[in-house]
Write a protein that holds these residues in place. Structure first.
Motif, PDB file in Angstrom:
ATOM      1  N   MET A   1       0.845  -1.183   0.000  1.00 27.12           N
ATOM      2  CA  MET A   1       0.000   0.000   0.000  1.00 27.12           C
ATOM      3  C   MET A   1       0.881   1.234   0.000  1.00 27.12           C
ATOM      4  O   MET A   1       1.854   1.329   0.718  1.00 27.12           O
ATOM      5  CB  MET A   1      -0.899  -0.009   1.240  1.00 27.12           C
ATOM      6  N   SER A   2       0.503   2.176  -0.806  1.00 26.47           N
ATOM      7  CA  SER A   2       1.238   3.425  -0.856  1.00 26.47           C
ATOM      8  C   SER A   2       0.790   4.318   0.295  1.00 26.47           C
ATOM      9  O   SER A   2      -0.382   4.659   0.408  1.00 26.47           O
ATOM     10  CB  SER A   2       0.977   4.114  -2.191  1.00 26.47           C
ATOM     11  N   SER A   3       1.750   4.686   1.147  1.00 24.51           N
ATOM     12  CA  SER A   3       1.387   5.505   2.303  1.00 24.51           C
ATOM     13  C   SER A   3       0.939   6.891   1.883  1.00 24.51           C
ATOM     14  O   SER A   3       0.109   7.507   2.552  1.00 24.51           O
ATOM     15  CB  SER A   3       2.542   5.578   3.303  1.00 24.51           C
ATOM     16  N   SER A   4       1.449   7.413   0.756  1.00 26.28           N
ATOM     17  CA  SER A   4       1.024   8.747   0.321  1.00 26.28           C
ATOM     18  C   SER A   4      -0.429   8.726  -0.148  1.00 26.28           C
ATOM     19  O   SER A   4      -1.170   9.670   0.097  1.00 26.28           O
ATOM     20  CB  SER A   4       1.944   9.289  -0.770  1.00 26.28           C
ATOM     21  N   ILE A   5      -0.857   7.666  -0.823  1.00 30.55           N
ATOM     22  CA  ILE A   5      -2.258   7.549  -1.238  1.00 30.55           C
ATOM     23  C   ILE A   5      -3.135   7.409   0.004  1.00 30.55           C
ATOM     24  O   ILE A   5      -4.183   8.047   0.110  1.00 30.55           O
ATOM     25  CB  ILE A   5      -2.466   6.364  -2.203  1.00 30.55           C
ATOM     26  N   HIS A   6      -2.691   6.593   0.960  1.00 26.88           N
ATOM     27  CA  HIS A   6      -3.436   6.421   2.211  1.00 26.88           C
ATOM     28  C   HIS A   6      -3.545   7.758   2.938  1.00 26.88           C
ATOM     29  O   HIS A   6      -4.627   8.136   3.401  1.00 26.88           O
ATOM     30  CB  HIS A   6      -2.761   5.364   3.084  1.00 26.88           C
ATOM     31  N   ASP A   7      -2.449   8.489   3.016  1.00 25.33           N
ATOM     32  CA  ASP A   7      -2.463   9.808   3.673  1.00 25.33           C
ATOM     33  C   ASP A   7      -3.409  10.768   2.961  1.00 25.33           C
ATOM     34  O   ASP A   7      -4.133  11.529   3.606  1.00 25.33           O
ATOM     35  CB  ASP A   7      -1.055  10.395   3.735  1.00 25.33           C
ATOM     36  N   LEU A  28      -9.755   1.614   4.658  1.00 27.54           N
ATOM     37  CA  LEU A  28      -9.063   2.246   3.532  1.00 27.54           C
ATOM     38  C   LEU A  28      -7.877   1.404   3.074  1.00 27.54           C
ATOM     39  O   LEU A  28      -7.634   1.243   1.876  1.00 27.54           O
ATOM     40  CB  LEU A  28      -8.612   3.661   3.904  1.00 27.54           C
ATOM     41  N   GLU A  29      -7.158   0.843   4.019  1.00 28.41           N
ATOM     42  CA  GLU A  29      -6.001  -0.005   3.704  1.00 28.41           C
ATOM     43  C   GLU A  29      -6.431  -1.225   2.900  1.00 28.41           C
ATOM     44  O   GLU A  29      -5.811  -1.558   1.879  1.00 28.41           O
ATOM     45  CB  GLU A  29      -5.340  -0.441   5.010  1.00 28.41           C
ATOM     46  N   VAL A  30      -7.504  -1.883   3.321  1.00 30.21           N
ATOM     47  CA  VAL A  30      -7.976  -3.080   2.617  1.00 30.21           C
ATOM     48  C   VAL A  30      -8.460  -2.714   1.214  1.00 30.21           C
ATOM     49  O   VAL A  30      -8.146  -3.411   0.241  1.00 30.21           O
ATOM     50  CB  VAL A  30      -9.092  -3.784   3.432  1.00 30.21           C
ATOM     51  N   LEU A  31      -9.201  -1.623   1.082  1.00 36.49           N
ATOM     52  CA  LEU A  31      -9.675  -1.207  -0.239  1.00 36.49           C
ATOM     53  C   LEU A  31      -8.515  -0.837  -1.158  1.00 36.49           C
ATOM     54  O   LEU A  31      -8.548  -1.129  -2.355  1.00 36.49           O
ATOM     55  CB  LEU A  31     -10.650  -0.036  -0.112  1.00 36.49           C
ATOM     56  N   LEU A  32      -7.482  -0.208  -0.606  1.00 30.61           N
ATOM     57  CA  LEU A  32      -6.301   0.148  -1.403  1.00 30.61           C
ATOM     58  C   LEU A  32      -5.545  -1.084  -1.880  1.00 30.61           C
ATOM     59  O   LEU A  32      -5.012  -1.108  -2.996  1.00 30.61           O
ATOM     60  CB  LEU A  32      -5.348   1.017  -0.583  1.00 30.61           C
ATOM     61  N   GLU A  33      -5.483  -2.106  -1.054  1.00 25.52           N
ATOM     62  CA  GLU A  33      -4.736  -3.316  -1.385  1.00 25.52           C
ATOM     63  C   GLU A  33      -5.429  -4.156  -2.449  1.00 25.52           C
ATOM     64  O   GLU A  33      -4.795  -4.992  -3.082  1.00 25.52           O
ATOM     65  CB  GLU A  33      -4.539  -4.175  -0.133  1.00 25.52           C
ATOM     66  N   ASN A  34      -6.734  -3.951  -2.638  1.00 25.34           N
ATOM     67  CA  ASN A  34      -7.503  -4.769  -3.572  1.00 25.34           C
ATOM     68  C   ASN A  34      -7.956  -3.932  -4.749  1.00 25.34           C
ATOM     69  O   ASN A  34      -8.726  -2.994  -4.587  1.00 25.34           O
ATOM     70  CB  ASN A  34      -8.713  -5.376  -2.858  1.00 25.34           C
ATOM     71  N   ASP A  35      -7.494  -4.292  -5.940  1.00 24.90           N
ATOM     72  CA  ASP A  35      -7.866  -3.562  -7.145  1.00 24.90           C
ATOM     73  C   ASP A  35      -9.317  -3.814  -7.544  1.00 24.90           C
ATOM     74  O   ASP A  35      -9.945  -2.976  -8.168  1.00 24.90           O
ATOM     75  CB  ASP A  35      -6.946  -3.934  -8.306  1.00 24.90           C
ATOM     76  N   SER A  36      -9.832  -4.980  -7.197  1.00 23.94           N
ATOM     77  CA  SER A  36     -11.205  -5.320  -7.561  1.00 23.94           C
ATOM     78  C   SER A  36     -12.175  -4.830  -6.494  1.00 23.94           C
ATOM     79  O   SER A  36     -11.856  -4.820  -5.308  1.00 23.94           O
ATOM     80  CB  SER A  36     -11.357  -6.832  -7.693  1.00 23.94           C
ATOM     81  N   ILE A  96     -21.169  -5.538 -15.402  1.00 25.95           N
ATOM     82  CA  ILE A  96     -21.896  -6.164 -14.301  1.00 25.95           C
ATOM     83  C   ILE A  96     -22.877  -7.171 -14.879  1.00 25.95           C
ATOM     84  O   ILE A  96     -23.708  -6.834 -15.733  1.00 25.95           O
ATOM     85  CB  ILE A  96     -22.640  -5.101 -13.460  1.00 25.95           C
ATOM     86  N   CYS A  97     -22.791  -8.417 -14.422  1.00 26.44           N
ATOM     87  CA  CYS A  97     -23.696  -9.470 -14.883  1.00 26.44           C
ATOM     88  C   CYS A  97     -25.045  -9.332 -14.182  1.00 26.44           C
ATOM     89  O   CYS A  97     -25.103  -9.294 -12.949  1.00 26.44           O
ATOM     90  CB  CYS A  97     -23.105 -10.854 -14.618  1.00 26.44           C
ATOM     91  N   THR A  98     -26.110  -9.269 -14.973  1.00 20.15           N
ATOM     92  CA  THR A  98     -27.455  -9.128 -14.405  1.00 20.15           C
ATOM     93  C   THR A  98     -27.991 -10.440 -13.845  1.00 20.15           C
ATOM     94  O   THR A  98     -28.996 -10.450 -13.146  1.00 20.15           O
ATOM     95  CB  THR A  98     -28.433  -8.594 -15.468  1.00 20.15           C
ATOM     96  N   GLU A  99     -27.301 -11.539 -14.132  1.00 20.87           N
ATOM     97  CA  GLU A  99     -27.740 -12.838 -13.612  1.00 20.87           C
ATOM     98  C   GLU A  99     -27.090 -13.166 -12.263  1.00 20.87           C
ATOM     99  O   GLU A  99     -27.763 -13.420 -11.288  1.00 20.87           O
ATOM    100  CB  GLU A  99     -27.417 -13.949 -14.623  1.00 20.87           C
ATOM    101  N   CYS A 100     -25.748 -13.146 -12.225  1.00 18.71           N
ATOM    102  CA  CYS A 100     -25.031 -13.565 -11.006  1.00 18.71           C
ATOM    103  C   CYS A 100     -24.478 -12.398 -10.194  1.00 18.71           C
ATOM    104  O   CYS A 100     -24.041 -12.570  -9.063  1.00 18.71           O
ATOM    105  CB  CYS A 100     -23.901 -14.531 -11.355  1.00 18.71           C
ATOM    106  N   GLY A 101     -24.458 -11.199 -10.789  1.00 18.71           N
ATOM    107  CA  GLY A 101     -23.944 -10.031 -10.078  1.00 18.71           C
ATOM    108  C   GLY A 101     -22.441  -9.850 -10.170  1.00 18.71           C
ATOM    109  O   GLY A 101     -21.892  -8.915  -9.591  1.00 18.71           O
ATOM    110  N   LYS A 102     -21.760 -10.712 -10.908  1.00 18.69           N
ATOM    111  CA  LYS A 102     -20.303 -10.612 -11.066  1.00 18.69           C
ATOM    112  C   LYS A 102     -19.932  -9.253 -11.646  1.00 18.69           C
ATOM    113  O   LYS A 102     -20.607  -8.742 -12.533  1.00 18.69           O
ATOM    114  CB  LYS A 102     -19.820 -11.721 -11.992  1.00 18.69           C
ATOM    115  N   ILE A 103     -18.848  -8.677 -11.142  1.00 15.45           N
ATOM    116  CA  ILE A 103     -18.376  -7.383 -11.620  1.00 15.45           C
ATOM    117  C   ILE A 103     -16.945  -7.530 -12.124  1.00 15.45           C
ATOM    118  O   ILE A 103     -16.101  -8.099 -11.434  1.00 15.45           O
ATOM    119  CB  ILE A 103     -18.437  -6.324 -10.503  1.00 15.45           C
ATOM    120  N   GLU A 104     -16.702  -7.018 -13.329  1.00 15.80           N
ATOM    121  CA  GLU A 104     -15.363  -7.046 -13.918  1.00 15.80           C
ATOM    122  C   GLU A 104     -14.983  -5.656 -14.393  1.00 15.80           C
ATOM    123  O   GLU A 104     -15.818  -4.958 -14.977  1.00 15.80           O
ATOM    124  CB  GLU A 104     -15.331  -7.970 -15.144  1.00 15.80           C
ATOM    125  N   PRO A 105     -13.732  -5.258 -14.183  1.00 13.76           N
ATOM    126  CA  PRO A 105     -13.293  -3.984 -14.752  1.00 13.76           C
ATOM    127  C   PRO A 105     -13.199  -4.097 -16.272  1.00 13.76           C
ATOM    128  O   PRO A 105     -12.915  -5.167 -16.807  1.00 13.76           O
ATOM    129  CB  PRO A 105     -11.916  -3.755 -14.131  1.00 13.76           C
TER     130      PRO A 105
END
Length: 142
Positions: A1-7, A28-36, A96-105
């Motif tokens: 995690m980038s401390s400057s982004i966290h700050d 915030l740390e967990v969200l920053l660590e996960n791109d998805s 976003i899949c309307t059937e299963c709810g899967k989300i992909e970038p």
């Protein structure tokens, strides 16, 4: 995690009136660590957060961060919501899949960026942004 982004995120939180807590830092740390994007369950069960707060606290924090424009809520209303950080300079559109709810970038250039610039120039609006989501049926559900 980038401390400057966290700050920077902590600074944005404070500017919007949110109080810095250990639970907020961890979220915030967990969200920053996960791109998805992650669901409430994913976040609440993450070891970093689970050791600091309960599911209700994570939910309340996500709601506050969404209202303040720091977190983006994705998904279908009848399905689980997904959450991802809104970071200046980083833009991501989703399928976003309307059937299963899967989300992909989406890994393609955003067709709306030029239009966004033109709208800002023509209207005088500043800090203009957009959120683009495409809905359909994923290959697994088709």
């Amino acid at each position: 995690m980038s401390s400057s982004i966290h700050d920077d995120l902590i600074k944005r939180c404070r500017e919007t009136g949110l109080r810095r807590t250990k639970a907020l830092d961890c979220l915030l740390e967990v969200l920053l660590e996960n791109d998805s994007p992650m669901t409430l369950a994913d976040l609440a069960e993450h070891p970093t957060l689970a050791s600091q707060c309960d599911r209700a606290t994570v939910f309340r924090l996500l709601q506050r961060l969404t209202v303040k424009g720091i977190v983006r809520r994705l998904g279908l209303h009848e399905r689980a919501a997904y959450f991802t950080l809104l970071l200046p300079g980083r833009h991501q559109d989703f399928l976003i899949c309307t059937e299963c709810g899967k989300i992909e970038p989406i890994s393609a250039p955003c067709p709306v960026h030029q239009l966004e610039k033109e709208i800002a120039e023509n209207t005088g609006f500043s800090n203009l942004y957009h959120e683009l989501e495409f809905f359909g049926t994923c290959p697994a559900c088709a």
